[in-house]
Design an enzyme around this catalytic site. Structure first.
Site, short mmCIF file in Angstrom:
data_model
loop_
_atom_site.label_atom_id
_atom_site.label_comp_id
_atom_site.label_asym_id
_atom_site.label_seq_id
_atom_site.Cartn_x
_atom_site.Cartn_y
_atom_site.Cartn_z
N ASN A 15 -3.67 77.41 -32.47
CA ASN A 15 -4.76 76.39 -33.75
C ASN A 15 -4.63 77.05 -34.77
O ASN A 15 -5.26 75.58 -35.32
CB ASN A 15 -6.43 77.10 -33.23
CG ASN A 15 -6.88 76.63 -31.13
OD1 ASN A 15 -6.37 76.12 -30.68
ND2 ASN A 15 -6.72 78.41 -31.57
N ASN B 192 35.78 63.69 -45.28
CA ASN B 192 35.75 63.05 -43.68
C ASN B 192 35.31 62.33 -44.38
O ASN B 192 34.72 60.80 -43.38
CB ASN B 192 35.06 64.10 -43.06
CG ASN B 192 33.79 64.84 -43.65
OD1 ASN B 192 33.42 65.11 -44.79
ND2 ASN B 192 32.67 64.88 -42.55
N TYR B 193 34.36 62.64 -45.42
CA TYR B 193 32.95 60.70 -45.68
C TYR B 193 33.60 59.97 -47.34
O TYR B 193 34.20 60.84 -48.59
CB TYR B 193 31.69 61.41 -46.86
CG TYR B 193 30.47 61.14 -46.18
CD1 TYR B 193 30.73 60.04 -45.70
CD2 TYR B 193 30.07 61.25 -47.51
CE1 TYR B 193 29.27 59.44 -45.84
CE2 TYR B 193 29.06 60.41 -47.64
CZ TYR B 193 28.53 59.07 -47.00
OH TYR B 193 27.31 58.80 -47.47
N ASN C 177 46.92 77.39 -38.12
CA ASN C 177 45.69 78.00 -38.77
C ASN C 177 45.64 77.64 -40.43
O ASN C 177 46.60 76.67 -40.75
CB ASN C 177 47.00 79.27 -39.41
CG ASN C 177 46.32 80.41 -40.55
OD1 ASN C 177 45.29 81.26 -40.00
ND2 ASN C 177 46.14 80.26 -41.40
N ALA D 189 42.88 78.85 -46.61
CA ALA D 189 41.59 79.31 -47.52
C ALA D 189 41.43 78.38 -48.62
O ALA D 189 42.35 77.99 -49.46
CB ALA D 189 41.97 81.10 -48.68
N ARG E 218 -7.57 72.73 -37.56
CA ARG E 218 -7.12 74.07 -38.49
C ARG E 218 -5.54 74.51 -38.87
O ARG E 218 -5.25 75.23 -39.57
CB ARG E 218 -7.42 74.96 -37.75
CG ARG E 218 -9.44 75.05 -37.75
CD ARG E 218 -9.77 76.73 -37.57
NE ARG E 218 -9.49 76.64 -35.82
CZ ARG E 218 -9.80 78.26 -34.96
NH1 ARG E 218 -8.78 79.16 -35.81
NH2 ARG E 218 -9.36 77.85 -33.57
N GLY F 104 -1.65 71.00 -23.73
CA GLY F 104 -0.31 70.90 -24.77
C GLY F 104 0.20 71.44 -26.14
O GLY F 104 1.36 72.41 -26.46
C1 UD1 Z 1 -11.19 74.92 -23.65
C2 UD1 Z 1 -12.07 75.06 -22.32
C3 UD1 Z 1 -12.35 76.88 -22.45
C4 UD1 Z 1 -11.18 77.37 -22.02
C5 UD1 Z 1 -10.29 77.56 -23.63
C6 UD1 Z 1 -8.88 78.04 -22.78
C7 UD1 Z 1 -13.19 73.10 -21.57
C8 UD1 Z 1 -14.36 72.66 -21.77
N1 UD1 Z 1 -12.84 74.69 -21.86
O1 UD1 Z 1 -12.09 75.11 -24.49
O2 UD1 Z 1 -13.28 76.82 -20.96
O3 UD1 Z 1 -11.87 79.20 -22.56
O4 UD1 Z 1 -10.34 76.01 -23.23
O5 UD1 Z 1 -8.38 77.99 -24.24
O6 UD1 Z 1 -12.19 73.32 -20.67
N2 UD1 Z 1 -7.99 67.92 -25.43
C9 UD1 Z 1 -7.96 66.99 -25.49
N3 UD1 Z 1 -8.93 66.00 -25.03
C10 UD1 Z 1 -10.32 66.09 -25.18
C11 UD1 Z 1 -10.08 67.50 -25.50
C12 UD1 Z 1 -9.54 68.56 -25.49
O7 UD1 Z 1 -6.31 65.98 -25.46
O8 UD1 Z 1 -10.72 65.52 -25.47
C13 UD1 Z 1 -6.70 68.80 -25.69
C14 UD1 Z 1 -7.04 69.54 -26.57
O9 UD1 Z 1 -6.06 69.32 -27.69
C15 UD1 Z 1 -6.58 70.80 -26.44
C16 UD1 Z 1 -7.44 71.11 -25.01
O10 UD1 Z 1 -8.12 69.92 -24.29
O11 UD1 Z 1 -4.73 71.10 -26.03
C17 UD1 Z 1 -8.51 72.19 -24.85
O12 UD1 Z 1 -9.13 71.66 -25.71
P1 UD1 Z 1 -10.34 72.12 -26.54
O13 UD1 Z 1 -11.39 71.61 -27.22
O14 UD1 Z 1 -9.23 73.32 -27.55
O15 UD1 Z 1 -11.23 73.65 -25.62
P2 UD1 Z 1 -11.61 74.47 -26.19
O16 UD1 Z 1 -13.21 74.36 -26.35
O17 UD1 Z 1 -10.29 75.40 -27.07
CA CA Z 2 -8.95 75.98 -27.43
#
Ligand code: UD1
Ligand code: CA
Length: 450
Positions: free
Chosen positions: A226, A368-369, A359, A362, A15, A104
């Protein structure tokens, strides 16, 4: 007990409509990933494992750029949050402490909140960070009985009664690392999304007689990014917090809503900041400085009593000692200015050292380059640089020396000397008056003819 971090950063962030992976989009000048890592750094983690996937090389470079002590593991296919956490198992083998899972793309979790989770771990095997959502939407729901967390239900899999629960899962989970990985080995993907849910470990743990609980935080902390719109909201949230913090620390902001801070801006008490000032990353300002309107500062240090602007630009490598004045339309880059030096108007000072109390007139430019290399200009103490001096670097002006206005300095100027390098002036007697009369006569003739 020691703590380690597992930071999930494999997602693409569709998104965002971006070539850049989501976690590298910036708030307050730093990637989301770095916000997540640095707020957790307060826990002094023994290990930090970043799980990468989409644009893994870029994410890895950002993580290592922040700290070369991080472990980076690849989740080649994104099969769910549980699967993502499992990728950290080898990196944490032999680690005998708590693991905290963070996202992250969630930049605002406060260190105090993570500390509260660690504290709660003393009495429970699993601690989940939850929040009461104004609009619980599609968040996972926390099913609790008193203090005990029974299970987490993903929205997609929840029944009507569970969907009515306002307490949501933030995604942050803390458990002993070996317990976490054992539980994850038992997680399957037989659910509405066909994913390995990290959240399933709670129900599994309860079935094994382990305990789980919830630590609650404010919804603002758990905000995940997101979309670009959410990124803008996060930026606004950060700025509002930074402005309030600066004022609470004794900084005067004439128009707080027009001042922009970076994640690492440091400003001492009794500093006055006028409207429309931008602090790009890497700025530190000591107490009692004044940053005047429409100035842009980056990678620089301003000492006590310094005055910068209005309309000044301080670029990386600028070091201003106490009571230095940088005035309007002055750009300074990679330069050290000693105590009391002044550059008040319309100048460029780059790759330079300016001695105490000197000082700079103006329109002075350090040239420098040469098109290929950068060269240094060294100006001693108590020097007077006349207006519109061109300092062709490399060049040195000795202590207490002087340059005449309009001088192009191409050779060093010894201590106490004055450099003049410009054409000698000649006055042509009566020339201007004769010229004006001739021109006016020509104009009179031309208007008559038309
Ligand atoms: C997740 C939680 C949900 C919570 C929500 C909060 C689970 C199953 N669900 O849902 O309960 O309310 O976060 O925002 O955990 N990611 C990976 N690898 C993967 C999948 C995800 O690194 O295979 C990372 C994503 O990049 C992201 C985070 O994990 O940073 C969360 O994943 P996302 O798919 O956004 O989880 P949600 O469906 O939002
Ligand atoms: Ca999420």
């Amino acid at each position: 007990m020691a703590t380690s971090l597992i930071i999930l950063a494999a997602g693409k962030g569709t998104r965002m409509q971006s070539d850049l992976p989501k976690v590298l989009h910036k708030v307050a000048g730093a990637p989301l990933l770095i916000h997540a890592m640095s707020s957790a750094a307060a826990l002094e983690p023994e290990k930090t494992v970043v799980v990468t996937g989409h644009s893994a090389d870029l994410v890895e470079a950002a993580a290592r750029g922040w700290s070369d002590a991080v472990d980076v593991v690849l989740q080649a296919e994104q099969l769910g949050t549980g699967h993502a956490v499992l990728q950290a198992k080898d990196a944490l083998s032999g680690f005998d402490g708590d693991a905290i899972v963070l996202y992250g793309d969630t930049p605002f979790i406060r260190p105090e909140t993570l500390e509260a989770m660690i504290d709660a771990r003393a009495a429970h095997d699993i601690v989940v960070l939850g929040f009461e959502a104004a609009d619980p939407g599609r968040y996972g729901r926390l099913v609790v009985e008193g203090d005990a967390l029974q299970k987490i239900v993903e929205f997609k899999d929840a029944d009507a009664q569970e969907r009515a629960i306002p307490l949501c899962n933030s995604g942050v989970i803390c458990a002993k690392a070996d317990v976490l990985f054992d539980l994850l080995d038992a997680v399957g993907n037989d659910n509405a999304a066909g994913e390995y849910y990290l959240t399933d470990i709670v129900g599994i743990a309860r079935g094994k007689g382990l305990s789980a609980t919830v630590v609650r935080c404010d919804e603002a902390e758990t905000m995940g990014i997101n979309s670009r719109a959410e990124l803008a909201t996060a930026e606004a949230t950060f700025q509002a917090r930074a402005r309030a913090e600066a004022m609470a620390n004794g900084v005067t902001l004439h128009a707080p809503e027009t001042v922009y801070f970076s994640h690492d801006t440091f400003i001492g008490a009794d500093t006055v900041i006028e409207p429309n000032v931008v602090f790009a990353p890497g700025v530190t300002i000591e107490n009692g400085a004044q940053i005047r309107a429409f100035s842009h500062l980056e990678g620089c240090h301003v000492s006590r009593g310094g005055v910068v602007g209005p309309y000044a630009r301080l670029r990386p490598g600028t070091e201003l000692a106490e009571d230095v004045k940088i005035g309007n339309f002055v750009e300074v880059k990679n330069a050290v200015l000693d105590t009391g030096a002044k550059v008040n108007h319309l100048s460029y000072i780059g790759d330079a050292h300016v001695g105490a109390r000197s000082n700079i007139g103006a329109g002075t430019i350090t040239c420098n380059y040469d098109g290929v290399f950068k060269h240094k200009t060294t100006i001693g103490r108590d020097v007077f640089v006349g207006s519109n001096t061109m300092l062709v670097a490399p060049v040195t002006l000795g202590d207490e020396s002087m340059t005449a206005t309009g001088t192009i300095v191409t050779r060093d100027v010894p201590e106490g000397d004055m450099a003049v390098a410009r054409a000698r002036q000649e006055n042509k007697a009566g020339f201007a008056r004769r010229m004006f009369e001739k021109l006016k006569a020509k104009r009179a003739k031309a208007t008559k003819e038309t």
